[in-house]
Enzyme design. Structure first.
Site, PDB file in Angstrom:
ATOM      1  N   LYS A 177       0.840  -1.211   0.000  1.00  0.00           N
ATOM      2  CA  LYS A 177       0.000   0.000   0.000  1.00  0.00           C
ATOM      3  C   LYS A 177       0.868   1.251   0.000  1.00  0.00           C
ATOM      4  O   LYS A 177       1.781   1.371   0.808  1.00  0.00           O
ATOM      5  CB  LYS A 177      -0.892   0.010   1.244  1.00  0.00           C
ATOM      6  CG  LYS A 177      -1.817  -1.193   1.328  1.00  0.00           C
ATOM      7  CD  LYS A 177      -2.531  -1.251   2.652  1.00  0.00           C
ATOM      8  CE  LYS A 177      -1.590  -1.508   3.798  1.00  0.00           C
ATOM      9  NZ  LYS A 177      -2.288  -1.767   5.078  1.00  0.00           N
ATOM     10  N   THR A 208      -7.222   9.632   8.586  1.00  0.00           N
ATOM     11  CA  THR A 208      -6.983   8.328   7.953  1.00  0.00           C
ATOM     12  C   THR A 208      -6.741   7.240   9.008  1.00  0.00           C
ATOM     13  O   THR A 208      -6.123   6.221   8.706  1.00  0.00           O
ATOM     14  CB  THR A 208      -5.763   8.399   7.004  1.00  0.00           C
ATOM     15  OG1 THR A 208      -4.637   8.889   7.750  1.00  0.00           O
ATOM     16  CG2 THR A 208      -6.015   9.297   5.811  1.00  0.00           C
ATOM     17  N   GLY A 210      -7.143   4.089  10.762  1.00  0.00           N
ATOM     18  CA  GLY A 210      -7.823   2.824  10.480  1.00  0.00           C
ATOM     19  C   GLY A 210      -7.967   2.474   9.011  1.00  0.00           C
ATOM     20  O   GLY A 210      -8.668   1.520   8.673  1.00  0.00           O
ATOM     21  N   THR A 211      -7.295   3.192   8.119  1.00  0.00           N
ATOM     22  CA  THR A 211      -7.449   2.874   6.687  1.00  0.00           C
ATOM     23  C   THR A 211      -6.944   1.458   6.368  1.00  0.00           C
ATOM     24  O   THR A 211      -7.564   0.740   5.587  1.00  0.00           O
ATOM     25  CB  THR A 211      -6.684   3.863   5.781  1.00  0.00           C
ATOM     26  OG1 THR A 211      -5.340   3.951   6.238  1.00  0.00           O
ATOM     27  CG2 THR A 211      -7.303   5.227   5.783  1.00  0.00           C
ATOM     28  N   GLY A 212      -5.812   1.103   6.991  1.00  0.00           N
ATOM     29  CA  GLY A 212      -5.236  -0.228   6.721  1.00  0.00           C
ATOM     30  C   GLY A 212      -6.167  -1.338   7.187  1.00  0.00           C
ATOM     31  O   GLY A 212      -6.390  -2.325   6.476  1.00  0.00           O
ATOM     32  N   CYS A 213      -6.746  -1.165   8.378  1.00  0.00           N
ATOM     33  CA  CYS A 213      -7.678  -2.166   8.922  1.00  0.00           C
ATOM     34  C   CYS A 213      -8.900  -2.290   8.013  1.00  0.00           C
ATOM     35  O   CYS A 213      -9.355  -3.392   7.684  1.00  0.00           O
ATOM     36  CB  CYS A 213      -8.150  -1.758  10.322  1.00  0.00           C
ATOM     37  SG  CYS A 213      -6.823  -1.440  11.490  1.00  0.00           S
TER      38      CYS A 213
END
Ligand SMILES: Nc1ncnc2c1ncn2[C@@H]1O[C@H](COP(=O)(O)OP(=O)(O)OP(=O)(O)O)[C@@H](O)[C@H]1O
Ligand SMILES: Cc1ncc(COP(=O)(O)O)c(N)n1
Length: 270
Positions: A177, A208, A210-213
């Site tokens: 990412k 942003t 928590g975007t990865g979760c």
């Protein structure tokens, strides 16, 4: 005609402020119409400004939760997020070895605030023992650097990292990412044979958390419905981009993404 109820499981830590961890995963599963289930590894006192405290659940309690799922519930896709130490990784790895549904790993290492979420010595265990079990792993740039042991500074480096994580470290597929790069938000997926690129305009926002979760949970939800991997990533990218575009200015730090952003009626908030 009756249809199978798609069921997704997340194994991760918590976020009482609702933007990351288990809470983000369950919101995403619900929004994308996959029945959501959760096994908690650690209770984390955190919010948009950072991590205040962490309590790891006893191993027996982790095992009991995993047994509760296995003995009773169907699982059509599973993801892991924060797994704080080797002992937890070992038990989860044993459980995953007997699991036939696709496994999505978000190799969470630090919170966006910079606070560490796993013990440094556990990283090697994650790389050597859990990575080979994955259908897909979704590292951001620092996590990918940690896995391959090399710096990533260019788009070419991102592609090489994706290939290396599959070919040398045994992941089923690797999605690198590019949220931490400049310019467009570009992600590369290597699925074992082909390099795919997913890109969107960068949204100018600090919200942003928590975007990865959210991204990895969305991939899990689509996989639970039988969507093929590359399509699942494409749909998940669209979902997380909308969630960032309509993210919330809540809290004093990096606010949460908007998990209902793809509904037909999108409201605008102050
Ligand atoms: N400002 C932004 N605008 C649009 N897309 C973004 C932005 N920041 C990140 N993304 C995208 O969001 C997804 C998550 O990427 P990122 O690299 O930020 O993951 P992460 O570091 O695991 O998440 P976090 O930043 O919450 O720790 C990727 O698809 C990335 O391209
Ligand atoms: C329990 C838990 N898991 C994962 C993250 C990473 O989320 P992010 O990097 O998006 O802040 C987090 N902050 N908390």
């Amino acid at each position: 005609m009756s249809r199978r109820i798609p069921c997704s499981l997340t194994i991760a830590g918590t976020d009482p402020s609702g933007g990351a961890g288990i809470q983000a995963d369950l919101k995403t599963f619900q929004e994308l119409k996959s029945y959501g289930m959760s096994v908690i590894t650690s209770v984390v006192a955190q919010n948009t400004t950072g991590v205040q405290d962490i309590h790891h659940l006893p191993i027996g309690m982790l095992e009991a939760q995993l047994d509760s799922i296995r003995s009773d519930m169907p699982v059509h896709a599973v993801k892991t997020g924060m797994i704080a130490n080797r002992e937890m990784m070992k038990r989860i790895g044993e459980w995953l070895k007997d699991e036939s549904s696709p496994y999505v790993m978000d190799p969470v290492m630090v919170a966006q605030s910079g606070d560490p979420l796993i013990q440094p010595e556990a990283r090697q265990f994650l790389r050597e023992n859990l990575l080979p079990l994955t259908a897909i792993v979704t590292p951001n740039i620092p996590e990918a650097e940690d896995i391959i042991g090399e710096k990533i500074t260019t788009l070419e480096d991102m592609k090489l990292a994706a290939e290396s994580i599959v070919k040398s470290f045994g992941a089923g597929a690797a999605l690198i990412k590019g949220g931490h790069m400049e310019g467009e938000a570009i992600d590369y997926l290597f699925d074992g044979t082909t390099m795919h690129v997913f890109s969107s305009d960068r949204v100018e926002t600090k919200n942003t958390h928590g975007t990865g979760c959210t991204y990895s949970a969305a991939i899990t939800a689509y996989l639970s419905q039988g969507v093929p991997l590359v399509d699942a990533v494409e749909k998940a990218k669209n979902y997380v981009t909308a969630a960032i575009r309509h993210s919330f200015s809540l809290g004093k730090g990096s606010g949460p993404t908007n998990h209902w952003a793809t509904r037909e009626e999108v409201f605008h908030y102050e």
